[in-house]
Design a protein around this motif. Structure first.
Motif, PDB file in Angstrom:
ATOM      1  N   PHE A  22      54.991  39.158 -17.848  1.00  0.00           N
ATOM      2  CA  PHE A  22      55.552  39.929 -16.733  1.00  0.00           C
ATOM      3  C   PHE A  22      54.923  39.525 -15.401  1.00  0.00           C
ATOM      4  N   ASN A  45      46.701  38.576 -14.253  1.00  0.00           N
ATOM      5  CA  ASN A  45      48.136  38.843 -14.250  1.00  0.00           C
ATOM      6  C   ASN A  45      48.920  37.656 -14.805  1.00  0.00           C
ATOM      7  N   VAL A  72      57.625  47.297 -12.450  1.00  0.00           N
ATOM      8  CA  VAL A  72      56.637  46.953 -13.474  1.00  0.00           C
ATOM      9  C   VAL A  72      56.586  48.049 -14.532  1.00  0.00           C
ATOM     10  N   VAL A  94      57.668  47.728 -18.479  1.00  0.00           N
ATOM     11  CA  VAL A  94      56.727  48.036 -19.567  1.00  0.00           C
ATOM     12  C   VAL A  94      57.366  48.998 -20.565  1.00  0.00           C
ATOM     13  N   ALA A 109      50.346  44.426 -19.967  1.00  0.00           N
ATOM     14  CA  ALA A 109      51.218  44.319 -18.794  1.00  0.00           C
ATOM     15  C   ALA A 109      51.083  45.528 -17.889  1.00  0.00           C
ATOM     16  N   ALA A 134      60.890  38.049 -19.552  1.00  0.00           N
ATOM     17  CA  ALA A 134      59.563  38.499 -19.987  1.00  0.00           C
ATOM     18  C   ALA A 134      59.680  39.368 -21.235  1.00  0.00           C
ATOM     19  N   GLY A 162      49.394  44.564 -14.683  1.00  0.00           N
ATOM     20  CA  GLY A 162      50.505  44.431 -13.746  1.00  0.00           C
ATOM     21  C   GLY A 162      50.674  45.603 -12.811  1.00  0.00           C
ATOM     22  N   SER A 192      49.969  37.529 -18.558  1.00  0.00           N
ATOM     23  CA  SER A 192      51.080  38.352 -19.036  1.00  0.00           C
ATOM     24  C   SER A 192      52.401  37.696 -18.669  1.00  0.00           C
ATOM     25  N   THR A 224      58.159  38.796 -25.114  1.00  0.00           N
ATOM     26  CA  THR A 224      57.526  39.842 -25.905  1.00  0.00           C
ATOM     27  C   THR A 224      58.115  39.887 -27.306  1.00  0.00           C
ATOM     28  N   HIS A 270      63.475  40.946 -15.196  1.00  0.00           N
ATOM     29  CA  HIS A 270      62.374  41.077 -16.160  1.00  0.00           C
ATOM     30  C   HIS A 270      62.826  40.790 -17.591  1.00  0.00           C
TER      31      HIS A 270
END
Length: 556
Positions: free
Chosen positions: A514, A509, A374, A378, A492, A463, A496, A512, A467, A460
């Motif tokens: 993610f 959560n 995570v 990010v 996130a 995701a 997250g 988001s 973004t 990821h």
């Protein structure tokens, strides 16, 4: 070879003022520029300061809850005493009296010093080199504004932000009433963020070297990274000598809440003054808008790639892409190096144990890796937001208009930058996964970690693409609100990562992108949410390009 400074029309009045008023004329107008800079940063700096303040206060409270008993603190000492634990936190001496205050100085001071350094560097470059690059500095210097006024104002604003943060931290920590966090130590903890002044002064030097704000920022951030690496290498070694080469190491050797030594801050002050003075001296050896480092002579014939929108966009993004790729590889390797010790490090921390249990998996290492993913995602999201918003920067700087005046369509121009953001985001995830996997395999002795963690990082990517799509929609339809794209990575991280520890409701959560990525490698792979995220990303990018095609260009 540097160019000889010349007196331009923009500077014509300054020499006269200097002759009449002496050296003081070089900083004429500094007060006005300080007020102007504070007006421009009326949102940016308070957000930085409040985020650092609230993050520190919440962490201090969490230490009180997580390590309330002597047994818990003894377990923490055993965990943090390993070389990997010291590399990620600070010097071993803190462990001699590991109260809540000592934990804060040991585990948080070095981390927040990096963030304060980042805030300071961005502030200085924004109000110096960026002003010269856009031509606003030369316009202002055509009035009665001294040669050193811009740099003096930028350093003053950075110093003021550091001072306000230090005072708020001192007052906030002292007011918590936590055992081991006293008023004197809290004042030193706040003052320990003097590392930010050092890096502000470093930026005062780097803005003289290059003619571009991105280059100056990147060089200063590389210095911050080197300082952190030296600190980590020194603290994990036997002698700790390398830590004395780093301003971050100096700050941590105040041993706040343990010995409360103030004298290492004198080293920070001396280096900050020396670097700032060097910046002022170097600024007199160049012209406005130029850098001391001469521009490289390019090839007389451009490559075929530069003749295409995608190739040109990739060239513009190259430095940032390389920097984030290398940084995320090292970040992954750092986390991977402690993967084999994850169970011993976290076994006595109840809240983390509960969070990892909710993630699931066959072992502690896999659950811990899923949580770390995570954080990696990010950081990669920070890159894609910066890359996607490059279109807005090009537009407002006036560089997009002459390009679009040719046969280049708006869709191809903006789409090329978005394509670099999409592909570059995937690439930096790949680098992070490889670093995490290689170091994790070495730490655990399990070679399967390399493909597992690389695949977990790449999961990821959809995701990240969403973004980029959000940034594209804001740029296309609401250009003045483009900065709102930063909400995606910030949310996130808060929900997250911190939300898993603090047990936020599950629906938060789900807001988001993610939050819909499978928690690999602990969970089983599920392709459906990834496919849905990819389709959503494609729709958002299309919508953003459609909006850009229909609106007028904006320039400042």
């Amino acid at each position: 070879m540097t160019s000889t400074p010349t007196t331009t029309a923009a500077e014509a009045r300054v020499p006269d003022a200097t002759a009449a008023g002496g050296a003081g004329a070089a900083v004429v107008g500094t007060g006005t520029l300080i007020r102007f800079a504070l007006r421009r940063d009326r949102v940016r700096l308070p957000v930085w300061i409040l985020a650092l303040l609230l993050g520190t206060l919440s962490t201090a409270n969490s230490y009180q809850e997580l390590y309330g008993s002597p047994e818990d603190r003894a377990n923490a000492v055993e965990t943090m005493g390993s070389p990997a634990g010291l590399a990620m936190s600070g010097p071993r001496h803190y462990l001699d009296a590991y109260t809540s205050g000592a934990m804060l100085g040991h585990q948080m001071l070095g981390f927040t010093a990096v963030l304060v350094g980042l805030m300071s560097v961005l502030t200085v470059t924004r109000h110096t080199r960026a002003e010269e690059e856009t031509g606003r500095a030369e316009l202002l210097r055509s009035a009665v504004v001294g040669r050193h006024a811009h740099l003096a104002a930028a350093l003053s604003v950075a110093a003021l932000a550091n001072l306000v943060l230090a005072l708020l931290l001192a007052l906030g920590l002292a007011g918590l009433g936590i055992e081991g966090i006293d008023a004197g130590g809290s004042l030193l903890y706040g003052a320990g963020h003097a590392a930010g002044l050092v890096f502000a002064a470093v930026a005062a030097v780097t803005v003289q070297l290059t003619a571009h704000a991105r280059g100056a920022t990147g060089t200063a951030l590389a210095v911050i990274g080197a300082a952190y690496v030296l600190r980590a290498a020194g603290d994990s070694g036997e002698s700790g000598a390398l830590s004395w080469l780093s301003p971050i190491g100096w700050v941590q050797r105040t041993y706040v809440y343990v010995d409360d030594d103030w004298w290492p801050l004198l080293l920070c002050a001396a280096l900050a003054v020396a670097c700032a003075a060097t910046g002022f001296v170097l600024s007199t050896r160049r012209d406005v808008g130029a850098g001391l480092r001469p521009e490289k002579l390019g090839s007389p014939v451009a490559s075929g790639a530069l003749g295409t929108p995608l190739g040109f966009a990739l060239r513009l993004h190259r430095g940032m892409l390389v920097g984030f790729g290398a940084g995320l590889f090292l970040m992954g390797a750092m986390y991977g190096s402690i993967l084999g010790q994850a169970e011993d490090m976290l076994k006595d921390i109840d809240q983390l144990q509960e969070a990892l249990d909710r993630i699931g998996g066959t072992g502690m290492a896999e659950a811990f890796a899923s949580m770390v993913m995570v954080v990696i995602a990010v950081v990669a999201a920070v890159y894609v937001v910066m890359a996607a918003l490059r279109t807005r920067a090009e537009e407002t700087a006036g560089r997009a208009e002459p390009l679009l005046a040719t046969g280049l369509s708006r869709e191809r121009w903006a789409g090329s930058h978005l394509a670099v953001a999409l592909g570059g985001g995937t690439l930096v995830l790949l680098m992070a996964g490889l670093g995490f996997g290689i170091a994790g395999a070495a730490s655990t002795g399990d070679g399967v970690m390399v493909p597992e963690l690389t695949g977990a990082a790449l999961a990821h990517a959809p995701a990240l693409w969403v973004t980029v799509g959000v940034a594209a929609v804001l740029f296309g339809w609401f250009p003045r609100a483009s900065a709102a794209a930063w909400i995606v990575p910030v949310y996130a991280f808060v929900v997250g990562y911190l939300g898993q520890i603090l047990q936020f409701p599950g629906w938060m959560n789900n807001l988001s992108p993610f939050g819909h990525v499978p928690s690999l490698p602990a969970a089983d792979m599920n392709w459906t949410p990834l496919l849905v995220l990819t389709l959503v990303a494609a729709g958002l990018v299309w919508l953003g390009l459609a909006g850009f095609r229909r609106r007028d260009l904006e320039t400042k």
